[in-house]
Scaffold this motif. Sequence first.
Motif, PDB file in Angstrom:
ATOM      1  N   PHE A 223       2.372  -3.742  14.530  1.00 17.38           N
ATOM      2  CA  PHE A 223       3.157  -2.960  13.444  1.00 17.38           C
ATOM      3  C   PHE A 223       4.837  -4.285  13.274  1.00 17.38           C
ATOM      4  N   ALA A 224       5.002  -5.102  14.361  1.00 20.33           N
ATOM      5  CA  ALA A 224       6.082  -6.228  13.994  1.00 20.33           C
ATOM      6  C   ALA A 224       5.541  -7.200  13.550  1.00 20.33           C
ATOM      7  N   LEU A 225       4.599  -7.359  13.128  1.00 21.13           N
ATOM      8  CA  LEU A 225       4.686  -9.293  12.593  1.00 21.13           C
ATOM      9  C   LEU A 225       4.219  -8.313  10.705  1.00 21.13           C
ATOM     10  N   ALA A 226       3.896  -7.164  10.544  1.00 31.07           N
ATOM     11  CA  ALA A 226       3.813  -7.067   9.364  1.00 31.07           C
ATOM     12  C   ALA A 226       5.123  -6.200   8.770  1.00 31.07           C
ATOM     13  N   GLU A 227       6.616  -5.946  10.165  1.00 29.31           N
ATOM     14  CA  GLU A 227       8.343  -5.911   9.620  1.00 29.31           C
ATOM     15  C   GLU A 227       8.347  -7.185   9.024  1.00 29.31           C
ATOM     16  N   ALA A 228       8.246  -8.391   9.961  1.00 27.20           N
ATOM     17  CA  ALA A 228       8.488  -9.518   9.792  1.00 27.20           C
ATOM     18  C   ALA A 228       7.992 -10.047   9.059  1.00 27.20           C
ATOM     19  N   GLU A 229       6.596  -9.465   7.924  1.00 23.55           N
ATOM     20  CA  GLU A 229       6.506 -10.793   6.534  1.00 23.55           C
ATOM     21  C   GLU A 229       7.420  -9.383   5.504  1.00 23.55           C
ATOM     22  N   ARG A 230       7.418  -7.813   5.923  1.00 21.55           N
ATOM     23  CA  ARG A 230       8.138  -7.434   5.261  1.00 21.55           C
ATOM     24  C   ARG A 230       9.607  -7.999   4.776  1.00 21.55           C
ATOM     25  N   ALA A 231      10.288  -8.183   5.805  1.00 26.32           N
ATOM     26  CA  ALA A 231      11.260  -9.093   5.460  1.00 26.32           C
ATOM     27  C   ALA A 231      11.434  -9.888   4.868  1.00 26.32           C
ATOM     28  N   LEU A 232      10.379 -11.193   4.838  1.00 29.61           N
ATOM     29  CA  LEU A 232      10.177 -12.076   4.622  1.00 29.61           C
ATOM     30  C   LEU A 232      10.125 -11.444   3.000  1.00 29.61           C
ATOM     31  N   VAL A 233       9.674 -10.477   2.218  1.00 26.68           N
ATOM     32  CA  VAL A 233       9.383 -10.391   0.945  1.00 26.68           C
ATOM     33  C   VAL A 233      10.384 -10.004   0.188  1.00 26.68           C
ATOM     34  N   ARG A 234      10.590  -9.276   1.402  1.00 22.72           N
ATOM     35  CA  ARG A 234      12.454  -8.830   0.599  1.00 22.72           C
ATOM     36  C   ARG A 234      13.530 -10.032   0.804  1.00 22.72           C
ATOM     37  N   LEU A 235      13.441 -11.308   1.780  1.00 25.03           N
ATOM     38  CA  LEU A 235      13.941 -12.441   0.991  1.00 25.03           C
ATOM     39  C   LEU A 235      13.419 -13.023   0.180  1.00 25.03           C
ATOM     40  N   GLU A 236      12.260 -13.047   0.312  1.00 24.92           N
ATOM     41  CA  GLU A 236      12.310 -13.894  -1.983  1.00 24.92           C
ATOM     42  C   GLU A 236      12.615 -13.060  -2.678  1.00 24.92           C
ATOM     43  N   ARG A 237      12.406 -11.419  -2.887  1.00 24.50           N
ATOM     44  CA  ARG A 237      13.111 -10.820  -3.694  1.00 24.50           C
ATOM     45  C   ARG A 237      14.248 -11.129  -4.339  1.00 24.50           C
ATOM     46  N   SER A 238      15.079 -11.540  -3.219  1.00 24.82           N
ATOM     47  CA  SER A 238      16.519 -11.692  -2.525  1.00 24.82           C
ATOM     48  C   SER A 238      17.822 -12.326  -4.087  1.00 24.82           C
ATOM     49  N   GLY A 239      16.900 -13.304  -3.845  1.00 30.30           N
ATOM     50  CA  GLY A 239      17.577 -14.388  -4.861  1.00 30.30           C
ATOM     51  C   GLY A 239      16.108 -15.771  -4.033  1.00 30.30           C
ATOM     52  N   ARG A 240      15.733 -15.850  -3.502  1.00 31.83           N
ATOM     53  CA  ARG A 240      14.603 -16.931  -3.268  1.00 31.83           C
ATOM     54  C   ARG A 240      14.215 -17.119  -4.431  1.00 31.83           C
ATOM     55  N   ARG A 241      13.387 -18.219  -4.823  1.00 28.78           N
ATOM     56  CA  ARG A 241      12.360 -18.564  -5.786  1.00 28.78           C
ATOM     57  C   ARG A 241      10.212 -17.787  -5.576  1.00 28.78           C
ATOM     58  N   ALA A 242      10.067 -16.987  -6.827  1.00 30.70           N
ATOM     59  CA  ALA A 242       8.970 -16.301  -6.797  1.00 30.70           C
ATOM     60  C   ALA A 242       7.717 -16.985  -6.575  1.00 30.70           C
ATOM     61  N   GLY A 243       7.293 -15.495  -5.592  1.00 30.78           N
ATOM     62  CA  GLY A 243       5.518 -16.715  -5.364  1.00 30.78           C
ATOM     63  C   GLY A 243       5.233 -16.976  -3.825  1.00 30.78           C
ATOM     64  N   PHE A 244       4.236 -17.005  -3.123  1.00 24.18           N
ATOM     65  CA  PHE A 244       3.834 -16.985  -2.363  1.00 24.18           C
ATOM     66  C   PHE A 244       4.037 -18.454  -1.057  1.00 24.18           C
ATOM     67  N   GLY A 245       5.205 -18.593  -1.449  1.00 20.78           N
ATOM     68  CA  GLY A 245       5.684 -20.625  -0.985  1.00 20.78           C
ATOM     69  C   GLY A 245       6.462 -20.030   0.317  1.00 20.78           C
ATOM     70  N   ASP A 246       5.904 -19.212   1.198  1.00 19.94           N
ATOM     71  CA  ASP A 246       7.199 -19.131   2.259  1.00 19.94           C
ATOM     72  C   ASP A 246       5.926 -19.842   3.541  1.00 19.94           C
ATOM     73  N   GLU A 247       6.194 -20.572   4.678  1.00 20.01           N
ATOM     74  CA  GLU A 247       5.155 -20.718   5.192  1.00 20.01           C
ATOM     75  C   GLU A 247       5.770 -19.902   6.172  1.00 20.01           C
ATOM     76  N   ALA A 248       6.535 -19.168   6.513  1.00 16.18           N
ATOM     77  CA  ALA A 248       6.501 -18.404   7.659  1.00 16.18           C
ATOM     78  C   ALA A 248       5.699 -17.474   7.188  1.00 16.18           C
ATOM     79  N   GLN A 249       5.516 -16.942   6.174  1.00 14.77           N
ATOM     80  CA  GLN A 249       5.075 -15.418   5.806  1.00 14.77           C
ATOM     81  C   GLN A 249       3.586 -15.751   5.761  1.00 14.77           C
ATOM     82  N   ARG A 250       3.834 -17.159   5.573  1.00 17.50           N
ATOM     83  CA  ARG A 250       1.672 -17.738   5.643  1.00 17.50           C
ATOM     84  C   ARG A 250       1.021 -17.394   6.772  1.00 17.50           C
ATOM     85  N   LEU A 251       2.668 -17.956   7.960  1.00 18.61           N
ATOM     86  CA  LEU A 251       1.967 -18.147   9.646  1.00 18.61           C
ATOM     87  C   LEU A 251       1.744 -16.575  10.322  1.00 18.61           C
ATOM     88  N   LEU A 252       2.626 -15.795   9.295  1.00 20.44           N
ATOM     89  CA  LEU A 252       2.683 -14.422  10.076  1.00 20.44           C
ATOM     90  C   LEU A 252       1.639 -13.746   9.422  1.00 20.44           C
TER      91      LEU A 252
END
Length: 308
Positions: A223-252
């Motif tokens: 559950f906590a890993l999924a929540e951390a992933e969701r937070a990263l996805v929302r940060l991506e959508r809030s102004g960062r570049r699109a696409g799966f380019g987040d190393e932290a998201q990949r690791l989690l």
Amino acid sequence: MLSRIAESLFWIGRYLERADDTARILDVQMQVLVEDPGMDERTSCEQLLSVMGVEDYTGNPNRWMILDLLAHNPDSPVSIANALGACRESSRRARETLSTDIWAAINTTYRGLGSARAMRPPDMFAWVRNRSAMISGIAESTMSRDEGWHFYQLGRNIERVDMTARLMSTAALAPGPQVAWPTTLRACGAYESFIRAYRGIEADRQAAEFLLLDRWFPRSIVFALAEAERALVRLERSGRRAGFGDEAQRLLGRARTELEYRPLADIVFDLPVEMERLQRSCAAASDAVTARYFAESEDYAWQGGVLL
């Protein structure tokens, strides 16, 4: 959002969760020592210090040493007192973005540490858990769901995964697991939910499965890993570049899928090793978040039990 503010909110979430979960780990350890008088106290305390990454200490480990190193000593980088002090300092740096209620709750908790040290250990642990829950509740009800909230949630959930893994390692290494696992479930506030989920069946394997894989319980690792992933996805959508380019998201995401899609027997066969691997994934994800979002900031990480 300024990198300085984002980093402070990220670490407020981490330090608050660290203080809370360290209190839970110590509560488990103390209860196991009391309920199993045949246990070798020195061996048990050495294992706990190893799980918490403490290698540099003098003397024979006992319950009073771990209380000092992990609870009371503000100079110990893995203590509750140190985490609450660092949480207050991070809050001071982000003071302009925090509500008055959050700042007052964090500051009051830090100021109350002196009185808490005079309490009996179980009472102190309960006090830390209650204050952490209160601060979390105030944050939940007063913070806007903007980038700052996502950084706070990201830090909190990465730390929760790391500390729950340490808690499970403590239970797995305990000489009397029939005592350690129910105590661990209660420390996580999970005992009643576990009993309902497994219809009254109490077994070590089921307890480990619940804390690892339950998708509905907020303190489970998945559950906590999924929540951390969701937070990263929302940060991506809030102004960062699109696409799966987040190393932290990949690791989690990799850590979560390895837990979800591997046979449970493989994971619990050598649970402390698996939990150590998960802790390394959390450390790497934290480094990736720091490199991407706080590139000009000082890098904080667990290294051999020392917060650098």
